[in-house]
Design a protein around this motif. Structure first.
Motif, mmCIF file in Angstrom:
data_model
loop_
_atom_site.group_PDB
_atom_site.id
_atom_site.type_symbol
_atom_site.label_atom_id
_atom_site.label_comp_id
_atom_site.label_asym_id
_atom_site.label_seq_id
_atom_site.Cartn_x
_atom_site.Cartn_y
_atom_site.Cartn_z
ATOM 1 N N PHE A 282 49.852 34.805 47.812
ATOM 2 C CA PHE A 282 49.071 34.787 46.705
ATOM 3 C C PHE A 282 48.247 35.817 46.225
ATOM 4 C CE2 PHE A 282 49.973 30.601 48.753
ATOM 5 C CZ PHE A 282 50.246 29.864 47.550
ATOM 6 N N PRO A 283 48.483 36.304 45.086
ATOM 7 C CA PRO A 283 47.404 37.444 44.660
ATOM 8 C C PRO A 283 46.101 36.868 44.453
ATOM 9 C CG PRO A 283 49.317 37.560 43.476
ATOM 10 C CD PRO A 283 49.373 36.435 44.245
ATOM 11 N N ILE B 280 45.857 43.245 41.253
ATOM 12 C CA ILE B 280 46.352 43.500 39.627
ATOM 13 C C ILE B 280 47.741 43.628 39.551
ATOM 14 C CG2 ILE B 280 46.216 46.118 40.398
ATOM 15 C CD1 ILE B 280 45.296 46.634 37.561
ATOM 16 N N GLY B 281 47.889 43.015 38.354
ATOM 17 C CA GLY B 281 49.514 43.253 38.107
ATOM 18 C C GLY B 281 50.375 41.928 38.235
ATOM 19 N N TYR B 282 49.662 40.848 38.622
ATOM 20 C CA TYR B 282 50.283 39.517 38.850
ATOM 21 C C TYR B 282 49.132 38.380 38.596
ATOM 22 C CZ TYR B 282 52.784 42.492 42.160
ATOM 23 O OH TYR B 282 53.593 43.556 42.704
ATOM 24 N N ASN B 283 49.850 37.256 38.379
ATOM 25 C CA ASN B 283 49.111 35.955 38.178
ATOM 26 C C ASN B 283 48.601 35.753 39.242
ATOM 27 O OD1 ASN B 283 50.003 35.596 35.608
ATOM 28 N ND2 ASN B 283 51.595 34.043 36.341
ATOM 29 N N VAL C 26 45.924 41.626 48.098
ATOM 30 C CA VAL C 26 44.630 42.198 47.786
ATOM 31 C C VAL C 26 45.085 43.593 47.519
ATOM 32 C CG1 VAL C 26 42.205 42.932 48.584
ATOM 33 C CG2 VAL C 26 43.147 40.722 49.203
ATOM 34 N N ASN C 27 45.284 44.040 46.434
ATOM 35 C CA ASN C 27 46.025 45.387 46.038
ATOM 36 C C ASN C 27 45.133 46.260 44.892
ATOM 37 O OD1 ASN C 27 46.690 43.691 43.809
ATOM 38 N ND2 ASN C 27 48.620 45.076 43.351
ATOM 39 N N ARG C 28 43.944 45.881 44.616
ATOM 40 C CA ARG C 28 42.861 46.549 44.022
ATOM 41 C C ARG C 28 42.355 47.825 44.826
ATOM 42 N NH1 ARG C 28 38.000 43.935 41.261
ATOM 43 N NH2 ARG C 28 37.715 46.210 40.949
ATOM 44 N N VAL C 29 42.133 48.735 43.965
ATOM 45 C CA VAL C 29 41.203 49.675 44.518
ATOM 46 C C VAL C 29 39.926 49.446 44.428
ATOM 47 C CG1 VAL C 29 40.435 52.408 44.150
ATOM 48 C CG2 VAL C 29 43.161 51.598 44.068
ATOM 49 N N PHE C 30 39.121 49.556 45.694
ATOM 50 C CA PHE C 30 37.686 48.865 45.748
ATOM 51 C C PHE C 30 36.879 49.876 45.103
ATOM 52 C CE2 PHE C 30 37.711 45.141 48.828
ATOM 53 C CZ PHE C 30 38.717 44.809 48.288
ATOM 54 N N ASP D 217 40.828 43.925 33.549
ATOM 55 C CA ASP D 217 39.646 44.641 33.740
ATOM 56 C C ASP D 217 39.657 45.581 34.823
ATOM 57 O OD1 ASP D 217 38.766 43.086 31.654
ATOM 58 O OD2 ASP D 217 37.930 41.488 32.953
ATOM 59 N N TYR D 218 40.774 45.655 35.659
ATOM 60 C CA TYR D 218 40.697 46.586 36.919
ATOM 61 C C TYR D 218 41.539 47.637 36.533
ATOM 62 C CZ TYR D 218 39.004 41.949 38.477
ATOM 63 O OH TYR D 218 38.473 40.488 38.615
ATOM 64 N N GLY D 219 41.969 47.845 35.659
ATOM 65 C CA GLY D 219 42.945 48.979 35.166
ATOM 66 C C GLY D 219 44.334 48.532 34.776
#
Length: 274
Positions: free
Chosen positions: A28-29, A35-38, A56-60, A191-193
Protein backbone atom coordinates in the motif's frame (compact mmCIF):
# COMPACT_ATOMS: atom_id res chain seq x y z
CA UNK A 1 4.16 -19.17 -5.46
CA UNK A 2 0.95 -17.42 -4.37
CA UNK A 3 2.08 -17.44 -0.74
CA UNK A 4 5.07 -15.28 -1.76
CA UNK A 5 3.21 -13.00 -4.14
CA UNK A 6 3.13 -9.34 -3.09
CA UNK A 7 0.53 -7.27 -4.95
CA UNK A 8 0.18 -3.50 -5.11
CA UNK A 9 -3.51 -2.79 -5.49
CA UNK A 10 -5.10 0.34 -6.93
CA UNK A 11 -8.11 0.43 -4.61
CA UNK A 12 -9.53 -1.41 -1.61
CA UNK A 13 -12.28 -2.99 -3.73
CA UNK A 14 -9.67 -5.26 -5.36
CA UNK A 15 -8.72 -6.81 -2.04
CA UNK A 16 -11.55 -9.31 -1.51
CA UNK A 17 -11.12 -10.99 -4.91
CA UNK A 18 -7.38 -11.36 -4.43
CA UNK A 19 -7.80 -12.78 -0.93
CA UNK A 20 -10.29 -15.34 -2.26
CA UNK A 21 -7.65 -16.40 -4.79
CA UNK A 22 -5.07 -17.01 -2.08
CA UNK A 23 -3.13 -13.71 -2.07
CA UNK A 24 -2.31 -12.44 1.42
CA UNK A 25 0.58 -9.99 0.89
CA UNK A 26 -0.27 -6.47 -0.24
CA UNK A 27 1.71 -3.29 -0.84
CA UNK A 28 0.00 0.00 0.00
CA UNK A 29 1.55 3.34 -1.02
CA UNK A 30 1.20 5.42 2.14
CA UNK A 31 -0.70 8.68 1.86
CA UNK A 32 1.60 11.67 2.27
CA UNK A 33 4.75 9.59 1.83
CA UNK A 34 4.42 8.13 -1.66
CA UNK A 35 4.38 9.47 -5.20
CA UNK A 36 3.22 8.00 -8.50
CA UNK A 37 0.46 5.74 -7.20
CA UNK A 38 -2.97 5.75 -5.61
CA UNK A 39 -2.30 6.10 -1.89
CA UNK A 40 -3.95 4.80 1.26
CA UNK A 41 -4.40 6.33 4.70
CA UNK A 42 -3.46 4.42 7.84
CA UNK A 43 -7.09 4.24 8.95
CA UNK A 44 -8.06 2.53 5.68
CA UNK A 45 -5.67 -0.37 6.05
CA UNK A 46 -4.69 -0.87 9.71
CA UNK A 47 -7.47 -3.39 10.45
CA UNK A 48 -7.27 -5.40 7.23
CA UNK A 49 -6.76 -9.14 7.76
CA UNK A 50 -3.78 -9.39 5.40
CA UNK A 51 0.00 -8.96 5.50
CA UNK A 52 0.41 -5.22 5.03
CA UNK A 53 3.52 -3.71 3.46
CA UNK A 54 3.90 0.03 2.95
CA UNK A 55 5.51 1.87 0.05
CA UNK A 56 7.31 5.01 1.22
CA UNK A 57 9.08 6.31 -1.89
CA UNK A 58 9.13 10.08 -1.40
CA UNK A 59 12.33 12.05 -0.98
CA UNK A 60 12.07 13.51 2.51
CA UNK A 61 12.50 17.13 3.54
CA UNK A 62 12.39 18.42 7.12
CA UNK A 63 8.60 18.74 7.17
CA UNK A 64 8.14 15.24 5.75
CA UNK A 65 10.52 13.85 8.36
CA UNK A 66 8.60 15.58 11.14
CA UNK A 67 5.36 14.12 9.80
CA UNK A 68 6.96 10.68 9.59
CA UNK A 69 8.18 10.86 13.18
CA UNK A 70 4.64 11.75 14.24
CA UNK A 71 3.04 8.70 12.63
CA UNK A 72 5.68 5.96 12.62
CA UNK A 73 4.67 4.59 16.04
CA UNK A 74 1.24 3.87 14.56
CA UNK A 75 2.76 1.52 11.97
CA UNK A 76 3.66 -1.43 14.19
CA UNK A 77 0.91 -3.46 12.48
CA UNK A 78 2.78 -3.59 9.16
CA UNK A 79 4.95 -6.47 7.96
CA UNK A 80 7.48 -4.20 6.30
CA UNK A 81 8.19 -0.78 4.81
CA UNK A 82 9.63 -0.41 1.31
CA UNK A 83 11.69 2.75 1.76
CA UNK A 84 13.73 4.97 -0.53
CA UNK A 85 14.93 7.88 1.60
CA UNK A 86 17.58 6.95 4.15
CA UNK A 87 15.73 9.08 6.73
CA UNK A 88 13.29 6.19 7.12
CA UNK A 89 16.14 3.85 8.02
CA UNK A 90 17.72 6.36 10.39
CA UNK A 91 14.51 6.99 12.34
CA UNK A 92 12.58 3.70 12.21
CA UNK A 93 13.87 0.82 14.31
CA UNK A 94 10.84 -1.23 15.35
CA UNK A 95 9.44 -2.15 11.91
CA UNK A 96 11.00 -4.45 9.27
CA UNK A 97 12.56 -2.33 6.51
CA UNK A 98 13.07 -3.20 2.84
CA UNK A 99 15.66 -1.16 0.91
CA UNK A 100 13.97 0.03 -2.27
CA UNK A 101 16.05 2.88 -3.69
CA UNK A 102 15.20 3.39 -7.36
CA UNK A 103 17.98 2.47 -9.80
CA UNK A 104 20.40 1.60 -6.97
CA UNK A 105 19.57 -1.96 -5.89
CA UNK A 106 21.71 -3.49 -8.61
CA UNK A 107 24.93 -4.69 -6.97
CA UNK A 108 25.54 -7.79 -4.86
CA UNK A 109 28.00 -5.92 -2.66
CA UNK A 110 25.72 -2.94 -1.98
CA UNK A 111 22.72 -5.21 -1.45
CA UNK A 112 24.59 -7.38 1.05
CA UNK A 113 25.75 -4.26 2.86
CA UNK A 114 22.18 -3.04 3.24
CA UNK A 115 21.01 -6.54 4.16
CA UNK A 116 23.32 -6.30 7.16
CA UNK A 117 21.30 -3.25 8.25
CA UNK A 118 17.72 -4.01 7.18
CA UNK A 119 15.43 -6.99 6.69
CA UNK A 120 15.39 -7.23 2.90
CA UNK A 121 15.93 -5.39 -0.38
CA UNK A 122 13.86 -5.02 -3.55
CA UNK A 123 15.81 -5.47 -6.79
CA UNK A 124 15.73 -2.67 -9.32
CA UNK A 125 14.13 -3.47 -12.68
CA UNK A 126 17.25 -2.58 -14.69
CA UNK A 127 19.15 -5.84 -14.62
CA UNK A 128 19.68 -8.56 -17.19
CA UNK A 129 18.48 -12.07 -16.52
CA UNK A 130 22.05 -13.19 -15.86
CA UNK A 131 22.62 -10.32 -13.41
CA UNK A 132 19.38 -11.09 -11.56
CA UNK A 133 20.27 -14.77 -11.19
CA UNK A 134 23.81 -13.95 -10.05
CA UNK A 135 22.64 -11.45 -7.42
CA UNK A 136 19.94 -13.76 -6.08
CA UNK A 137 22.40 -16.62 -5.77
CA UNK A 138 24.88 -14.47 -3.83
CA UNK A 139 22.81 -12.37 -1.43
CA UNK A 140 22.94 -13.06 2.30
CA UNK A 141 19.20 -12.83 2.94
CA UNK A 142 15.97 -13.35 1.08
CA UNK A 143 15.13 -10.44 -1.23
CA UNK A 144 12.15 -9.11 -3.18
CA UNK A 145 11.98 -9.70 -6.94
CA UNK A 146 9.67 -7.50 -9.05
CA UNK A 147 8.05 -9.65 -11.75
CA UNK A 148 5.51 -7.31 -13.38
CA UNK A 149 4.89 -3.57 -13.45
CA UNK A 150 5.95 -0.31 -15.03
CA UNK A 151 9.43 1.08 -14.55
CA UNK A 152 9.70 4.46 -12.88
CA UNK A 153 12.20 6.15 -15.16
CA UNK A 154 12.58 9.38 -13.19
CA UNK A 155 11.39 11.17 -10.05
CA UNK A 156 11.85 14.91 -9.56
CA UNK A 157 10.81 17.05 -6.61
CA UNK A 158 9.85 19.74 -9.15
CA UNK A 159 6.39 20.22 -10.67
CA UNK A 160 7.56 19.42 -14.17
CA UNK A 161 4.18 19.15 -15.88
CA UNK A 162 2.67 22.37 -14.57
CA UNK A 163 5.97 24.25 -15.03
CA UNK A 164 6.22 23.05 -18.63
CA UNK A 165 2.62 24.04 -19.33
CA UNK A 166 3.24 27.48 -17.83
CA UNK A 167 6.49 27.98 -19.74
CA UNK A 168 5.05 26.88 -23.10
CA UNK A 169 1.60 28.33 -22.59
CA UNK A 170 -0.03 25.01 -23.41
CA UNK A 171 -2.03 22.27 -21.74
CA UNK A 172 -0.81 18.68 -21.88
CA UNK A 173 -3.97 16.64 -22.17
CA UNK A 174 -2.81 13.06 -21.82
CA UNK A 175 0.62 13.52 -20.17
CA UNK A 176 2.14 10.89 -22.44
CA UNK A 177 5.54 11.53 -24.02
CA UNK A 178 7.33 9.56 -26.73
CA UNK A 179 10.77 11.17 -27.07
CA UNK A 180 12.41 8.68 -29.43
CA UNK A 181 9.36 7.16 -31.16
CA UNK A 182 10.10 3.94 -29.28
CA UNK A 183 9.40 4.44 -25.58
CA UNK A 184 6.29 6.17 -24.29
CA UNK A 185 6.44 7.68 -20.82
CA UNK A 186 3.47 8.44 -18.61
CA UNK A 187 3.84 11.47 -16.33
CA UNK A 188 2.27 11.70 -12.88
CA UNK A 189 2.48 14.88 -10.82
CA UNK A 190 1.28 15.73 -7.32
CA UNK A 191 2.25 18.09 -4.51
CA UNK A 192 5.47 16.13 -3.95
CA UNK A 193 6.86 16.30 -7.47
CA UNK A 194 6.69 14.45 -10.77
CA UNK A 195 7.43 10.91 -11.86
CA UNK A 196 7.84 9.37 -15.30
CA UNK A 197 6.72 5.78 -15.85
CA UNK A 198 7.50 3.69 -18.91
CA UNK A 199 4.02 3.15 -20.31
CA UNK A 200 4.67 -0.45 -21.37
CA UNK A 201 5.14 -2.88 -18.46
CA UNK A 202 8.01 -5.30 -17.91
CA UNK A 203 7.12 -8.97 -17.47
CA UNK A 204 9.70 -11.26 -15.86
CA UNK A 205 7.41 -14.20 -15.16
CA UNK A 206 9.06 -16.36 -17.82
CA UNK A 207 12.41 -16.32 -15.98
CA UNK A 208 11.03 -17.56 -12.65
CA UNK A 209 11.80 -21.18 -13.52
CA UNK A 210 15.49 -20.24 -13.40
CA UNK A 211 15.29 -18.35 -10.10
CA UNK A 212 16.39 -19.83 -6.76
CA UNK A 213 13.08 -19.59 -4.90
CA UNK A 214 14.79 -20.20 -1.55
CA UNK A 215 16.41 -16.76 -1.86
CA UNK A 216 13.13 -14.95 -2.60
CA UNK A 217 11.17 -13.31 0.19
CA UNK A 218 8.44 -11.94 -2.08
CA UNK A 219 7.59 -11.77 -5.77
CA UNK A 220 6.30 -8.25 -6.41
CA UNK A 221 3.46 -7.86 -8.92
CA UNK A 222 2.28 -4.28 -9.56
CA UNK A 223 -1.29 -3.92 -10.83
CA UNK A 224 -0.17 -1.13 -13.15
CA UNK A 225 -3.10 -0.49 -15.46
CA UNK A 226 -4.57 -3.99 -15.18
CA UNK A 227 -7.22 -5.73 -13.10
CA UNK A 228 -6.66 -8.57 -10.62
CA UNK A 229 -8.41 -10.91 -13.07
CA UNK A 230 -5.89 -9.97 -15.76
CA UNK A 231 -3.05 -10.54 -13.30
CA UNK A 232 -3.95 -14.21 -12.90
CA UNK A 233 -4.16 -14.64 -16.68
CA UNK A 234 -0.65 -13.20 -16.98
CA UNK A 235 0.62 -15.42 -14.17
CA UNK A 236 -0.83 -18.40 -16.03
CA UNK A 237 1.09 -17.55 -19.19
CA UNK A 238 -1.09 -15.14 -21.15
CA UNK A 239 1.05 -13.21 -23.63
CA UNK A 240 0.77 -9.45 -23.24
CA UNK A 241 2.60 -6.49 -24.71
CA UNK A 242 5.68 -5.88 -22.59
CA UNK A 243 9.07 -4.22 -22.66
CA UNK A 244 11.85 -6.44 -21.30
CA UNK A 245 14.74 -4.48 -22.79
CA UNK A 246 16.58 -4.32 -19.46
CA UNK A 247 16.19 -8.06 -19.01
CA UNK A 248 17.80 -8.66 -22.38
CA UNK A 249 20.30 -5.78 -22.62
CA UNK A 250 22.73 -4.19 -20.21
CA UNK A 251 21.64 -0.97 -18.55
CA UNK A 252 23.70 1.28 -20.82
CA UNK A 253 21.01 0.58 -23.43
CA UNK A 254 18.73 3.12 -21.73
CA UNK A 255 21.08 6.13 -21.85
CA UNK A 256 19.54 7.75 -24.96
CA UNK A 257 16.12 7.87 -23.32
CA UNK A 258 17.69 9.18 -20.11
CA UNK A 259 19.45 11.93 -22.09
CA UNK A 260 16.09 13.08 -23.42
CA UNK A 261 14.49 13.00 -19.98
CA UNK A 262 17.37 15.09 -18.61
CA UNK A 263 16.86 17.60 -21.42
CA UNK A 264 13.14 17.80 -20.65
CA UNK A 265 13.97 18.24 -16.97
CA UNK A 266 16.27 21.19 -17.79
CA UNK A 267 13.71 22.82 -20.05
CA UNK A 268 11.03 22.95 -17.39
CA UNK A 269 13.26 24.00 -14.50
CA UNK A 270 14.74 27.16 -16.00
CA UNK A 271 14.55 30.27 -13.84
CA UNK A 272 11.52 31.63 -15.69
CA UNK A 273 9.59 28.46 -14.85
CA UNK A 274 10.18 28.45 -11.12
Amino acid sequence: MLNKLLVRINNINELSYLKEKGINNFLFPLDGFSIGYNTFEIEQIKDLDVNIYLLVNRVFDNDTLNNWNNIKEKLIFVKGIFFEDIAVYMTTKNIPLIWNTSHAVISTNSINYWLSLVDSACLSNELTKEEIINIINNVNKEIVLPIYGKNMAMYSRRSLISNYEKHKGITLNDHNLTPDNKITFKEVENDYGTVFFADTPFNYINILKDINDAKIKLYYFDLAGITPEEMFKILNGKEVSCDNRFLEHKTIYKLEAKKWLNYYHLQVTKKKCV
